[in-house]
Scaffold this motif. Structure first.
Motif, PDB file in Angstrom:
ATOM      1  N   GLY A 119      43.131  39.288  54.650  1.00  0.00           N
ATOM      2  CA  GLY A 119      41.789  39.427  53.806  1.00  0.00           C
ATOM      3  C   GLY A 119      41.282  41.038  53.951  1.00  0.00           C
ATOM      4  N   PHE A 120      41.123  41.602  54.935  1.00  0.00           N
ATOM      5  CA  PHE A 120      40.660  42.844  54.814  1.00  0.00           C
ATOM      6  C   PHE A 120      41.111  44.000  54.100  1.00  0.00           C
ATOM      7  CE2 PHE A 120      39.922  46.940  56.902  1.00  0.00           C
ATOM      8  CZ  PHE A 120      38.532  47.319  57.225  1.00  0.00           C
ATOM      9  N   LYS A 121      42.750  43.743  54.003  1.00  0.00           N
ATOM     10  CA  LYS A 121      43.580  44.755  53.065  1.00  0.00           C
ATOM     11  C   LYS A 121      43.110  44.463  51.738  1.00  0.00           C
ATOM     12  CE  LYS A 121      47.080  44.762  56.510  1.00  0.00           C
ATOM     13  NZ  LYS A 121      48.580  44.269  56.760  1.00  0.00           N
ATOM     14  N   THR A 122      42.431  43.359  51.201  1.00  0.00           N
ATOM     15  CA  THR A 122      42.295  43.145  49.806  1.00  0.00           C
ATOM     16  C   THR A 122      40.882  43.478  49.263  1.00  0.00           C
ATOM     17  OG1 THR A 122      41.989  40.575  50.297  1.00  0.00           O
ATOM     18  CG2 THR A 122      44.181  41.499  49.911  1.00  0.00           C
ATOM     19  N   THR A 123      40.172  43.742  50.266  1.00  0.00           N
ATOM     20  CA  THR A 123      38.577  44.146  49.899  1.00  0.00           C
ATOM     21  C   THR A 123      38.730  45.406  49.133  1.00  0.00           C
ATOM     22  OG1 THR A 123      38.283  45.487  51.930  1.00  0.00           O
ATOM     23  CG2 THR A 123      37.741  43.250  52.141  1.00  0.00           C
ATOM     24  N   ARG A 124      37.600  45.403  48.172  1.00  0.00           N
ATOM     25  CA  ARG A 124      37.606  46.522  47.205  1.00  0.00           C
ATOM     26  C   ARG A 124      36.712  47.630  48.113  1.00  0.00           C
ATOM     27  NH1 ARG A 124      37.942  44.253  41.865  1.00  0.00           N
ATOM     28  NH2 ARG A 124      38.091  41.872  41.830  1.00  0.00           N
ATOM     29  N   VAL A 125      37.689  48.641  47.916  1.00  0.00           N
ATOM     30  CA  VAL A 125      37.126  50.062  48.356  1.00  0.00           C
ATOM     31  C   VAL A 125      36.971  51.130  47.442  1.00  0.00           C
ATOM     32  CG1 VAL A 125      37.292  49.224  50.657  1.00  0.00           C
ATOM     33  CG2 VAL A 125      39.007  50.415  49.541  1.00  0.00           C
ATOM     34  N   ALA A 126      36.201  52.309  47.586  1.00  0.00           N
ATOM     35  CA  ALA A 126      36.265  53.520  46.658  1.00  0.00           C
ATOM     36  C   ALA A 126      36.076  54.721  47.512  1.00  0.00           C
ATOM     37  CB  ALA A 126      35.507  52.977  45.468  1.00  0.00           C
ATOM     38  N   SER A 127      36.071  55.757  47.006  1.00  0.00           N
ATOM     39  CA  SER A 127      35.835  57.032  47.561  1.00  0.00           C
ATOM     40  C   SER A 127      34.789  57.745  46.804  1.00  0.00           C
ATOM     41  CB  SER A 127      37.289  57.903  47.930  1.00  0.00           C
ATOM     42  OG  SER A 127      37.160  59.143  48.359  1.00  0.00           O
ATOM     43  N   HIS A 128      33.867  58.262  47.587  1.00  0.00           N
ATOM     44  CA  HIS A 128      32.992  59.285  46.949  1.00  0.00           C
ATOM     45  C   HIS A 128      32.687  60.289  48.129  1.00  0.00           C
ATOM     46  CE1 HIS A 128      30.069  57.089  49.348  1.00  0.00           C
ATOM     47  NE2 HIS A 128      30.464  56.023  48.932  1.00  0.00           N
ATOM     48  N   ASP A 129      31.897  61.235  47.819  1.00  0.00           N
ATOM     49  CA  ASP A 129      31.337  62.527  48.591  1.00  0.00           C
ATOM     50  C   ASP A 129      30.903  62.091  50.060  1.00  0.00           C
ATOM     51  OD1 ASP A 129      32.326  63.784  46.227  1.00  0.00           O
ATOM     52  OD2 ASP A 129      30.121  64.703  46.176  1.00  0.00           O
ATOM     53  N   MET A 130      30.227  60.972  50.291  1.00  0.00           N
ATOM     54  CA  MET A 130      29.819  60.494  51.433  1.00  0.00           C
ATOM     55  C   MET A 130      30.826  59.817  52.186  1.00  0.00           C
ATOM     56  SD  MET A 130      25.897  59.693  50.535  1.00  0.00           S
ATOM     57  CE  MET A 130      25.446  59.473  52.389  1.00  0.00           C
ATOM     58  N   ASN A 131      31.618  58.962  51.705  1.00  0.00           N
ATOM     59  CA  ASN A 131      32.530  58.133  52.409  1.00  0.00           C
ATOM     60  C   ASN A 131      34.034  58.000  51.625  1.00  0.00           C
ATOM     61  OD1 ASN A 131      33.867  56.143  54.101  1.00  0.00           O
ATOM     62  ND2 ASN A 131      32.098  54.763  54.025  1.00  0.00           N
ATOM     63  N   THR A 132      35.084  58.180  52.614  1.00  0.00           N
ATOM     64  CA  THR A 132      36.373  58.191  52.016  1.00  0.00           C
ATOM     65  C   THR A 132      36.881  56.542  51.653  1.00  0.00           C
ATOM     66  OG1 THR A 132      37.520  58.387  53.920  1.00  0.00           O
ATOM     67  CG2 THR A 132      36.986  60.542  52.536  1.00  0.00           C
ATOM     68  N   ARG A 133      36.040  55.859  52.465  1.00  0.00           N
ATOM     69  CA  ARG A 133      36.524  54.402  52.248  1.00  0.00           C
ATOM     70  C   ARG A 133      35.332  53.586  52.267  1.00  0.00           C
ATOM     71  NH1 ARG A 133      37.516  49.520  54.287  1.00  0.00           N
ATOM     72  NH2 ARG A 133      39.357  48.329  53.828  1.00  0.00           N
TER      73      ARG A 133
END
Length: 415
Positions: A119-133
């Motif tokens: 399930g962890f592999k299917t969580t929604r993530v994004a990248s921005h200036d403060m965190n790549t994941r």
């Protein structure tokens, strides 16, 4: 039930604290290491405790969901309709729960961590200036434990239910720091909104504890996140809050806000309970009542052999003896009174003795044997002195001689 959730700004190490380094995520179902997070360590301890208890049947199930833009999605369901929104319902016995959430049975730590990694592999993530994941959703991983124990003495079984909940909250974000745009910006707004409601719930619970106003309204229903965490915040659950802070001096304001949030949460008081089936709960109450009655019975039997006779017996015997002595004094006083006829003497004696018999107490049972040897049973189960004093007997003889009647006429029916 127990809950562990991590709170803090984005990039402060919430997922790292719960799961461990990202490089070891794919290996969580394998051998443990010193870099394991709280989740892996807790699951290892859980199965070690289950294995240590002999003669106990157990069943472990896991579920995994995420809250994305105020919508709940199942992370372990793979069939048709995977990824669809699931409704949140309320039950008086369970509280708020996700209807239709898939549960997977597991027999070991490896199987539990395998489900988590899936399930962890299917969580929604994004990248921005403060965190790549950066997590764009709040993830909730539940471990349900059912334990069945057998009571040989009562010839009954008891089923207890427990739950361990691990919550990986999305971090609070400032747009001026993250430089988020478009879809990521909209997600940041929903994340901050749900965290704001979480802060309102904690503030309301803190105020309710300080002011002693249990009827104060707590806005659990204002967010999906606070609904699902209702039992963890001010409910019947042990809760561990991990506050993650950034080491950067440029984020001092966010760090201060996180610490203030944690300081308020410390004032919340939960009341953990053992969750049983309604039938099992009734059986347990009856068992406790039987055990209490047995202890009281044993204590009463012990006191029966150690304590003196009943106090009510002694009072009854003493009162009866006192009445007997008063009657004797009455007979003696009749000799000194100037009464013209024997009939008048008899009327006065009967009236006085009837008034005294009202206060006499029937015997209760065996007891006060020393006092009982001086009294004797009379009509109506009342008692009068059976061994009058010498001067009382002489007074009786004088009264009989003066009246010229038989001794039987001098007896008084005390009923």
């Amino acid at each position: 039930a127990a809950t562990c959730f991590a709170y803090g700004q984005t990039g402060s190490g919430k997922t790292y604290s719960l799961v461990g380094p990202e490089s070891t995520t794919d290996k969580l179902d394998q051998r443990s290491s010193e870099q394991d997070g709280l989740l892996s360590r807790a699951v290892k301890f859980l199965f070690s405790e289950i294995k240590r208890r002999d003669g106990v049947e157990h069943a472990v199930e896991v579920s995994y969901c995420e809250i994305y833009n105020e919508q709940v999605r199942d992370l372990l369901f793979e069939g048709a309709g995977a990824g669809q929104q699931l409704p949140v319902r309320y039950n008086p016995h369970q509280g708020f729960f996700v209807e239709g959430l898939n549960t997977v049975p597991c027999q070991s730590k490896a199987e539990v961590m395998r489900c988590f990694c899936k399930g962890f592999k299917t969580t929604r993530v994004a990248s921005h200036d403060m965190n790549t994941r950066s997590n764009r959703s709040h993830c909730i991983f539940n471990i349900h434990v059912h334990i069945k124990t057998t009571d040989q003495e009562m010839r009954s079984t008891q089923v207890a239910h427990g739950k361990m909940c691990f919550v990986d909250l999305a971090g609070s974000e400032r747009v001026r720091d993250t430089k988020a745009t478009g879809k990521t910006l909209a997600e940041s707004g929903q994340i901050n909104k749900s965290l704001f409601v979480l802060g309102k719930v904690i503030s309301a619970l803190t105020t309710r504890v300080k002011k002693g106003t249990p009827e104060m309204r707590v806005p659990y229903r204002d967010s999906i996140l606070t609904r699902l965490l209702m039992s963890s915040l001010g409910g019947h659950c042990k809760t561990l809050m991990v506050t993650c802070c950034s080491a950067s001096a440029s984020h001092i304001s966010e760090t201060t806000r996180s610490l203030q949030f944690a300081a308020r949460a410390k004032h919340i008081r939960n009341k953990p309970v053992v969750v049983l089936d309604p039938k099992e709960s009734l059986i347990q109450e009856l068992k406790n009542e039987i055990a209490k009655l047995r202890r009281q019975n044993a204590q009463l039997q012990k006191n029966l052999h150690e304590t003196p006779p009943d106090g009510r017996e002694c009072v009854a015997e003493i009162q009866n003896a006192a009445v007997g002595h008063h009657l004797a004094h009455l007979r003696q006083s009749l000799l000194l009174e100037e009464v013209h006829t024997p009939a008048q003497q008899r009327a006065v004696a009967e009236q006085e003795m009837q008034e005294m018999c009202v206060g006499m107490v029937p015997p209760v049972g065996p007891g006060c044997r020393a006092a009982r040897s001086a009294v004797d049973a009379a009509p109506g189960n009342y008692q009068v002195a059976s061994r009058p004093l010498p001067h009382v007997a002489a007074a009786d003889r004088h009264i009989v001689a003066h009246r010229g009647v038989n001794q039987q006429d001098n007896d008084v029916d005390l009923q």
